[in-house]
Scaffold this active site. Sequence first.
Site, mmCIF file in Angstrom:
data_model
loop_
_atom_site.group_PDB
_atom_site.id
_atom_site.type_symbol
_atom_site.label_atom_id
_atom_site.label_comp_id
_atom_site.label_asym_id
_atom_site.label_seq_id
_atom_site.Cartn_x
_atom_site.Cartn_y
_atom_site.Cartn_z
ATOM 1 N N GLY A 15 74.434 0.700 31.862
ATOM 2 C CA GLY A 15 73.053 0.361 31.562
ATOM 3 C C GLY A 15 72.195 1.608 31.470
ATOM 4 O O GLY A 15 72.698 2.729 31.555
ATOM 5 N N VAL A 16 70.901 1.403 31.279
ATOM 6 C CA VAL A 16 70.007 2.555 31.184
ATOM 7 C C VAL A 16 69.466 2.886 32.570
ATOM 8 O O VAL A 16 69.527 2.087 33.483
ATOM 9 C CB VAL A 16 68.835 2.281 30.221
ATOM 10 N N GLU A 70 76.030 -0.015 24.976
ATOM 11 C CA GLU A 70 74.896 -0.395 24.152
ATOM 12 C C GLU A 70 74.064 0.833 23.822
ATOM 13 O O GLU A 70 73.673 1.068 22.690
ATOM 14 C CB GLU A 70 74.100 -1.357 25.024
ATOM 15 N N GLY A 119 71.269 -6.284 27.446
ATOM 16 C CA GLY A 119 72.668 -6.580 27.166
ATOM 17 C C GLY A 119 73.481 -6.832 28.421
ATOM 18 O O GLY A 119 74.695 -7.044 28.352
ATOM 19 N N ILE A 174 67.406 -6.015 40.124
ATOM 20 C CA ILE A 174 66.194 -6.030 40.945
ATOM 21 C C ILE A 174 66.523 -6.561 42.333
ATOM 22 O O ILE A 174 66.187 -5.957 43.331
ATOM 23 C CB ILE A 174 65.078 -6.848 40.250
#
Length: 501
Positions: free
Chosen positions: A268-269, A293, A387, A363
């Site tokens: 992920g980012v 992604e 994504g 989160i």
Amino acid sequence: SESRIQCAALRSKIMSADEAAALITSGVNVGMSGFTGSGYPKAVPSALARRIVAANTAGGKFRIGVWTGASTAPELDGALAQVDGIEMRLPYQSDPHCRERINAGEMEYIDIHLSHVAQFVWFGFLGKLDVAVVEVAGILEDGRLVPSSSVGNNKTWLEQADKVILEVNSWQSSQLEGMHDIYYGTQLPPHRQPIPLLRPSDRIGEPYLRCDPDKVVAVVETHAPDRNSAFTAPDATSRRIAGHILEFLQHEVKKGRLPPDLLPLQSGVGNIANAVMAGLNEGPFDNLTAYTEVLQDGMLDMLRSGKLACASATAFSLSNGALAELNADLERYRERIILRPQEISNHPEVIRRLGVIAMNGLIEADIYGNVNSTHVMGSKIMNGIGGSGDFARNAYLSIFMTPSQAKGGALSCIVPMVTHVDHTEHDVQVLVTEQGLADLRGLSPRQRARVVIENCAHPDFRPALRDYFRRAMEGAPGKHTPHLLGEVFDWHLRALRGEGM
Ligand code: 0RQ
């Protein structure tokens, strides 16, 4: 930058951003390019925002639907949200103005799996797409388009929209040409065929986007940078999370559950993801691949060092430094980087076939392994699912990672029950915090709760979680996934009242 627009018919449609924005009317749905700050239109959205202000000052109510690949930038989401010009937004955003409008109830927002967007448009589930506004790096003589620094949903926007506005951005490297792989073989059910992608490095399509020149109503020339945000150097928490993941992957190789060069990586980012990449870059694994992604700094470092043989993604998300390095050596990187439409980069069939190792942020997670990636205290959207669901559900191994606490230790990211579910307990195999790693595979809910509390929760919150779990085991009507419904969110309610969890 005349040389960027080689098609005479399209050269005749060059106009200013204001003239192009005047072709967009209130009430339409606009498909814009853009994915994590890359390849979004730089001029037309701001011109449209000016038009919206003028219309609304004159007493009108000018609003449009904005569909994108994923998050964009202040010049797009920011500009349009600030003037209250967005009626409906999808599928992912991370802009502060946008977020504020959504959480104030002033803007509709549908949070969709990124792999679903293109097919939902083809199915007709989201209504009509009227206009496409797409940034490209160039236009060939025959009208085909050189894609920009992201692909996202551009193929679908260009095919589905009635009108197309192209922004040709000469700031983008002309050497991007040849890096993309646009697959034109997708069909609609019941006519779908297998997607012939067997390795992350496979090219199964064409390097260009097709576009019907008759649909193009405007071509706007720009010379403007992508939003390239800096990454902070990995902090101690991120490094510890990365350390636990690396140790786990080595353990899995030793057990024979992963090959020595692992399986394609998705990350992920954000800073934790970058720290994991930094760890892998110094780690014992070689000849790695990525089926992901977004390609961020950490993966570029690994491509440079040779640790990563190739990377497939739908967009870049690089800092300025990393981007300068990429552009200086694009010729060399181009072979090993493939940018695809997001319905392919995130395709469940391909992710399942390749056996991707998915690593995403969260989160909050609950003691049974359910994950909330999107909502603070159950009601306020942060960004969106992006994504993460495409990968988590279909991965060989689905890992979720987070600091154990948020807001300077005021909140525990491990809670009795998540206030919003994005990834169910069935899609979460490994949970990692700086405290440790919980391997949830093969464990029942009660077994999971013990390892999540003991391995992942912060010591400050462990006693309260143990106490809840013990009392739930005694008082819950069902002992499979024990919960005390009357108090399960007291934890959150106390925090909302400012009393700590
Ligand atoms: O907010 O900056 O206002 O303080 O959430 O948290 O710790 O910086 O972590 O940047 O990795 O983001 C899930 C949002 C995590 C992200 C999420 C607050 C925290 C901070 C960010 P502040 P961190 P990250 C493929 C994968 C969904 C999309 C996805 C995300 C902010 O990873 O959007 O996975 N994921 N895509 O303070 C209240 C808690 C909190 C909390 C964190 N328990 N309660 N606030 N925060 N935990 C890529 C794409 O799809 C493009």
